[in-house]
Design a protein around this motif. Structure first.
Motif, PDB file in Angstrom:
ATOM      1  N   GLY A 140       0.803  -1.211   0.000  1.00  0.00           N
ATOM      2  CA  GLY A 140       0.000   0.000   0.000  1.00  0.00           C
ATOM      3  C   GLY A 140       0.838   1.265   0.000  1.00  0.00           C
ATOM      4  O   GLY A 140       2.018   1.274  -0.347  1.00  0.00           O
ATOM      5  N   ILE A 141       0.222   2.351   0.412  1.00  0.00           N
ATOM      6  CA  ILE A 141       0.843   3.681   0.462  1.00  0.00           C
ATOM      7  C   ILE A 141       0.761   4.184   1.891  1.00  0.00           C
ATOM      8  O   ILE A 141      -0.304   4.182   2.505  1.00  0.00           O
ATOM      9  N   SER A 142       1.879   4.613   2.431  1.00  0.00           N
ATOM     10  CA  SER A 142       1.920   5.115   3.810  1.00  0.00           C
ATOM     11  C   SER A 142       2.405   6.561   3.809  1.00  0.00           C
ATOM     12  O   SER A 142       2.778   7.120   2.781  1.00  0.00           O
ATOM     13  N   GLY A 143       2.386   7.162   4.989  1.00  0.00           N
ATOM     14  CA  GLY A 143       2.866   8.532   5.129  1.00  0.00           C
ATOM     15  C   GLY A 143       1.900   9.585   4.627  1.00  0.00           C
ATOM     16  O   GLY A 143       2.320  10.686   4.244  1.00  0.00           O
ATOM     17  N   LEU A 144       0.595   9.286   4.628  1.00  0.00           N
ATOM     18  CA  LEU A 144      -0.380  10.283   4.198  1.00  0.00           C
ATOM     19  C   LEU A 144      -0.469  11.411   5.217  1.00  0.00           C
ATOM     20  O   LEU A 144      -0.418  11.157   6.435  1.00  0.00           O
ATOM     21  N   PRO A 145      -0.596  12.650   4.774  1.00  0.00           N
ATOM     22  CA  PRO A 145      -0.731  13.754   5.728  1.00  0.00           C
ATOM     23  C   PRO A 145      -2.102  13.728   6.385  1.00  0.00           C
ATOM     24  O   PRO A 145      -3.087  13.311   5.765  1.00  0.00           O
ATOM     25  N   PRO A 146      -2.217  14.181   7.625  1.00  0.00           N
ATOM     26  CA  PRO A 146      -3.534  14.240   8.269  1.00  0.00           C
ATOM     27  C   PRO A 146      -4.312  15.457   7.799  1.00  0.00           C
ATOM     28  O   PRO A 146      -3.759  16.371   7.181  1.00  0.00           O
ATOM     29  N   PHE A 147      -5.591  15.464   8.071  1.00  0.00           N
ATOM     30  CA  PHE A 147      -6.370  16.680   7.855  1.00  0.00           C
ATOM     31  C   PHE A 147      -5.855  17.769   8.792  1.00  0.00           C
ATOM     32  O   PHE A 147      -5.382  17.483   9.910  1.00  0.00           O
ATOM     33  N   SER A 148      -5.954  19.000   8.355  1.00  0.00           N
ATOM     34  CA  SER A 148      -5.529  20.101   9.209  1.00  0.00           C
ATOM     35  C   SER A 148      -6.423  21.303   8.955  1.00  0.00           C
ATOM     36  O   SER A 148      -6.958  21.486   7.864  1.00  0.00           O
ATOM     37  N   ILE A 149      -6.571  22.132   9.982  1.00  0.00           N
ATOM     38  CA  ILE A 149      -7.340  23.372   9.894  1.00  0.00           C
ATOM     39  C   ILE A 149      -6.491  24.489  10.482  1.00  0.00           C
ATOM     40  O   ILE A 149      -6.062  24.411  11.640  1.00  0.00           O
ATOM     41  N   ALA A 150      -6.220  25.512   9.659  1.00  0.00           N
ATOM     42  CA  ALA A 150      -5.406  26.658  10.087  1.00  0.00           C
ATOM     43  C   ALA A 150      -4.062  26.199  10.640  1.00  0.00           C
ATOM     44  O   ALA A 150      -3.565  26.742  11.634  1.00  0.00           O
ATOM     45  N   GLY A 151      -3.501  25.186  10.012  1.00  0.00           N
ATOM     46  CA  GLY A 151      -2.185  24.710  10.422  1.00  0.00           C
ATOM     47  C   GLY A 151      -2.185  23.740  11.573  1.00  0.00           C
ATOM     48  O   GLY A 151      -1.132  23.229  11.955  1.00  0.00           O
ATOM     49  N   HIS A 152      -3.357  23.430  12.117  1.00  0.00           N
ATOM     50  CA  HIS A 152      -3.451  22.502  13.246  1.00  0.00           C
ATOM     51  C   HIS A 152      -3.891  21.129  12.716  1.00  0.00           C
ATOM     52  O   HIS A 152      -4.988  20.982  12.166  1.00  0.00           O
ATOM     53  N   ALA A 153      -3.037  20.135  12.894  1.00  0.00           N
ATOM     54  CA  ALA A 153      -3.328  18.789  12.401  1.00  0.00           C
ATOM     55  C   ALA A 153      -4.436  18.142  13.223  1.00  0.00           C
ATOM     56  O   ALA A 153      -4.428  18.214  14.463  1.00  0.00           O
ATOM     57  N   LEU A 154      -5.381  17.515  12.518  1.00  0.00           N
ATOM     58  CA  LEU A 154      -6.495  16.821  13.195  1.00  0.00           C
ATOM     59  C   LEU A 154      -6.097  15.366  13.406  1.00  0.00           C
ATOM     60  O   LEU A 154      -6.558  14.457  12.713  1.00  0.00           O
ATOM     61  N   ILE A 155      -5.231  15.171  14.380  1.00  0.00           N
ATOM     62  CA  ILE A 155      -4.710  13.828  14.648  1.00  0.00           C
ATOM     63  C   ILE A 155      -5.447  13.184  15.809  1.00  0.00           C
ATOM     64  O   ILE A 155      -5.735  11.989  15.800  1.00  0.00           O
ATOM     65  N   ASP A 156      -5.752  13.982  16.821  1.00  0.00           N
ATOM     66  CA  ASP A 156      -6.400  13.460  18.013  1.00  0.00           C
ATOM     67  C   ASP A 156      -7.753  12.850  17.651  1.00  0.00           C
ATOM     68  O   ASP A 156      -8.538  13.430  16.887  1.00  0.00           O
ATOM     69  N   ALA A 157      -8.029  11.661  18.204  1.00  0.00           N
ATOM     70  CA  ALA A 157      -9.271  10.952  17.891  1.00  0.00           C
ATOM     71  C   ALA A 157     -10.495  11.770  18.270  1.00  0.00           C
ATOM     72  O   ALA A 157     -11.533  11.693  17.612  1.00  0.00           O
ATOM     73  N   ARG A 158     -10.387  12.578  19.332  1.00  0.00           N
ATOM     74  CA  ARG A 158     -11.525  13.370  19.788  1.00  0.00           C
ATOM     75  C   ARG A 158     -11.799  14.553  18.863  1.00  0.00           C
ATOM     76  O   ARG A 158     -12.877  15.146  18.905  1.00  0.00           O
ATOM     77  N   VAL A 159     -10.815  14.894  18.038  1.00  0.00           N
ATOM     78  CA  VAL A 159     -10.980  16.008  17.104  1.00  0.00           C
ATOM     79  C   VAL A 159     -11.466  15.508  15.750  1.00  0.00           C
ATOM     80  O   VAL A 159     -12.424  16.040  15.183  1.00  0.00           O
ATOM     81  N   ILE A 160     -10.822  14.479  15.220  1.00  0.00           N
ATOM     82  CA  ILE A 160     -11.195  13.959  13.900  1.00  0.00           C
ATOM     83  C   ILE A 160     -12.575  13.304  13.928  1.00  0.00           C
ATOM     84  O   ILE A 160     -13.224  13.131  12.889  1.00  0.00           O
ATOM     85  N   PHE A 161     -13.036  12.955  15.141  1.00  0.00           N
ATOM     86  CA  PHE A 161     -14.367  12.384  15.312  1.00  0.00           C
ATOM     87  C   PHE A 161     -15.441  13.272  14.670  1.00  0.00           C
ATOM     88  O   PHE A 161     -16.380  12.768  14.036  1.00  0.00           O
ATOM     89  N   TYR A 162     -15.292  14.575  14.817  1.00  0.00           N
ATOM     90  CA  TYR A 162     -16.342  15.491  14.366  1.00  0.00           C
ATOM     91  C   TYR A 162     -16.436  15.620  12.846  1.00  0.00           C
ATOM     92  O   TYR A 162     -17.554  15.607  12.302  1.00  0.00           O
ATOM     93  N   PRO A 163     -15.335  15.773  12.104  1.00  0.00           N
ATOM     94  CA  PRO A 163     -15.483  15.778  10.639  1.00  0.00           C
ATOM     95  C   PRO A 163     -16.139  14.506  10.094  1.00  0.00           C
ATOM     96  O   PRO A 163     -16.928  14.561   9.148  1.00  0.00           O
ATOM     97  N   ILE A 164     -15.804  13.368  10.726  1.00  0.00           N
ATOM     98  CA  ILE A 164     -16.397  12.104  10.272  1.00  0.00           C
ATOM     99  C   ILE A 164     -17.915  12.134  10.461  1.00  0.00           C
ATOM    100  O   ILE A 164     -18.688  11.835   9.547  1.00  0.00           O
ATOM    101  N   TRP A 165     -18.348  12.533  11.651  1.00  0.00           N
ATOM    102  CA  TRP A 165     -19.773  12.474  11.936  1.00  0.00           C
ATOM    103  C   TRP A 165     -20.551  13.617  11.287  1.00  0.00           C
ATOM    104  O   TRP A 165     -21.758  13.490  11.050  1.00  0.00           O
ATOM    105  N   ILE A 166     -19.884  14.704  10.979  1.00  0.00           N
ATOM    106  CA  ILE A 166     -20.535  15.736  10.175  1.00  0.00           C
ATOM    107  C   ILE A 166     -20.844  15.175   8.784  1.00  0.00           C
ATOM    108  O   ILE A 166     -21.925  15.403   8.227  1.00  0.00           O
ATOM    109  N   ALA A 167     -19.900  14.419   8.218  1.00  0.00           N
ATOM    110  CA  ALA A 167     -20.125  13.783   6.916  1.00  0.00           C
ATOM    111  C   ALA A 167     -21.289  12.787   6.998  1.00  0.00           C
ATOM    112  O   ALA A 167     -22.117  12.714   6.077  1.00  0.00           O
TER     113      ALA A 167
END
Length: 592
Positions: A140-167
């Motif tokens: 496969g392919i590794s090293g994908l960049p995380p989502f980020s907003i205003a330079g802040h990476a959405l790595i924390d599970a409690r943060v990325i949770f919201y974009p997923i559930w908004i979708a």
């Protein structure tokens, strides 16, 4: 209004509970992460609810579309430096184009060939992902960049949770809007059979392809999110095994309910995680034993709760408000009725053969505007075959059928409906799970034009109100007004036949074809039906009916055609037919 708001309170409570879940003190990050994966699976399951539960097309290959979304964003971000957010249109484009190509072929399949076809391309794409060098093969392919907003990476599970559930929330809203529309009813009508849907103008091939692509796009969004949550992609999550799990989610939660897809995703995702920990300890060895449990669960669901678990929960929730009927809605346009007494439908030596069997043998007759014509004959006389020739279900082997001077033979059922010819069916073809009002509104499908996008964005409300008002008017017209909000399957057989007539009237036909409309009706109901048909004739409508109740036919019709073994043996007024020796011998019991 208050009742409508009250009905939505449970949904609002669920949304607030999901939003608050990561913020609850003491909730382990593991469970928040698992909640995110439930959201990713929900996107695919919601698409499968529309594809399989509503559209009736079973697919085991949705995981491949997740892979298209994931691999598209993986390549663009790692090899071309795209922002993860910027890759969403490309992920949707690649997934949609592939779904369109596959759907053109797959959506035409029926019966067991359809699921077999989805299994075939699901397996094919799994091996394709694993053998392309540019996609990293099975590593496969590794090293994908995380989502980020205003330079802040959405790595924390409690943060990325919201974009997923908004979708997920957006997918649920769009899907619910789609089902509550002209196109949604067309999709649900597919479960009643393509012949019935086509007879009221539904382009079934286009409807199937549209829902196939839409379900794939939701899967593509899931793959796009998954790639940047996981930060790597490989073929294993996109094989036939995950495809089966996605289908289980849709079936278990409730194959006909959008929210049921989310429920099923939650149950299966949590159950899979727990079984992977528990089963190896119980059995004493490692392995994917949860697949056995899922297989048993699938069979049990199909045997014990074919509608899934969500209907059981719905019983505990406040009843959803009945569909609002806007009495002020602008009436739909009406077609000009044919001129009374002038030829409307001309059947000239129509013939239909099945191999060596001649089902309709050079039959000719004319229907004039404003009259009721009956077709009678013993069982096997060819009445239903003739009826299907007139409505485009079957194509004539020879002869001509002309309507208002235009040839109908060779046109599909949808094309005949477009010209103002509506029909009912010998065996009732209503969608039992839909309300009577929704079933009847399908008849007005050709009288408005809103499409899929307009329906999902609720830009079709004006036209929707007009269709629903028309359906309600026709139900009042035939005496079923008090039943319009009931499931069609709850009506007695006679009432269902009357509902079919209301659906046909919603097409605003110039010619109404009725296939044994009095079958299953009690005497009083037959009298009411005869009064209704007489009123329609007085209003200028032309009617052709096939019927076995001779008293009903003789009292109502202006003209009768008699068939025996596919051949017309007599034609004339009811009085002439009642005394015709050939008819008496062949059908009415002999001269004695």
């Amino acid at each position: 209004m208050a009742a409508g708001i009250k009905a939505y309170l449970p949904r609002l409570a669920v949304i607030l509970a999901i939003a608050a879940f990561p913020l609850i003190p003491g909730v382990p990050e593991f469970w928040v992460t698992l909640g995110g994966y439930i959201g990713l699976s929900s996107l695919v399951a919601v698409g499968l609810v529309l594809l399989t539960g509503v559209g009736g097309m079973t697919s085991f290959g949705q995981a491949a579309f997740v892979g298209f979304g994931a691999y598209t964003t993986a390549v663009l971000t790692t090899k071309f430096g795209f922002s993860p957010w910027a890759t969403l249109p490309f992920a949707l484009l690649s997934t949609g184009l592939m779904a369109l190509l596959i759907g053109v072929v797959t959506a035409k399949l029926s019966g067991h060939y359809l699921p077999l076809g989805t299994i075939a391309w699901g397996i094919s794409f799994f091996y394709l992902f694993g053998n392309i060098e540019a996609l990293g093969r099975y590593d496969g392919i590794s090293g994908l960049p995380p989502f980020s907003i205003a330079g802040h990476a959405l790595i924390d599970a409690r943060v990325i949770f919201y974009p997923i559930w908004i979708a997920v929330l957006i997918a649920v809203v769009l899907s619910e809007n789609l089902l509550d529309s002209r196109m949604g009813r067309a999709l649900r009508a597919l479960r009643g059979g393509s012949i019935a849907a086509e007879s009221f103008g539904v382009d079934t091939a286009r409807a199937k392809l549209a829902v196939f692509v839409y379900a794939a796009l939701l899967a593509g969004v899931s793959g796009w999110l998954y790639a940047h949550v996981q930060r790597s992609v490989s073929p294993s999550p996109f094989g036939i095994g995950p495809g089966i799990e996605y289908l289980l989610m849709a079936v278990l939660g409730g194959s006909g309910y959008v929210v049921g897809g989310v429920l099923g995703a939650g149950i299966v995702t949590v159950l899979k995680d727990q079984l992977q920990n528990i089963l190896p300890k119980l059995i004493g060895t490692g392995g994917n034993f949860e697949s056995i449990v899922f297989g048993i669960l699938m069979v049990a669901t199909l045997q014990l709760a074919r509608e899934g678990l969500w209907p059981f929960i719905l019983r505990l929730l406040p009843k959803t408000a009945d569909k609002i009927i806007d009495a002020a809605a602008v009436p739909l346009e009406h077609r000009t009725p044919p001129e009374r007494g002038q030829p409307l439908l001309v059947v000239d030596r129509a013939r239909k053969t099945f191999g060596g069997l001649v089902a309709v043998n050079d039959v000719s007759f004319t229907i004039n505007g404003g009259e009721i014509v009956g077709v009678i004959g013993p069982n096997g006389a060819g009445k239903s075959t003739l009826f299907n020739l007139l409505t485009g279900v079957l194509e004539a082997s020879a002869g001509e059928i002309r309507y208002r001077g235009e040839r109908l033979d060779g046109l599909p059922a949808r094309g005949i409906a477009q010209r103002g010819i509506a029909r009912t069916f010998q065996h009732v073809k209503l969608v039992a799970s839909m309300t009577v009002l929704e079933n009847v509104a399908i008849g007005a499908h050709l009288r408005t034009r809103p499409g899929v996008i307009a329906s999902m964005l609720r830009l079709d409300r004006r036209e929707e109100a007009r269709m629903i008002a028309e359906a309600a008017r026709q139900l009042q017209r035939v005496g079923l007004g008090e039943h319009m909000h009931k499931p069609a399957g709850s009506l007695a057989l006679g009432q269902q036949r009357i509902a079919e007539i209301a659906r046909a009237l919603c097409l605003d036909p110039a010619l109404l074809l009725l296939d044994e409309p009095a079958a299953g009706l009690r005497f009083a109901e037959k009298q009411q039906l005869a009064d209704l048909l007489s009123r329609l004739r007085a209003e200028g409508m032309t009617i052709l009916l096939v019927e076995h109740d001779m008293d009903f036919v003789m009292r109502l019709t202006d003209h009768i055609v008699v068939l025996v073994f596919g051949t017309k043996i007599a034609e004339g007024t009811p009085d002439a037919i009642a005394t015709n020796p050939q008819v008496l011998e062949a059908y009415l019991g002999g001269v004695e």
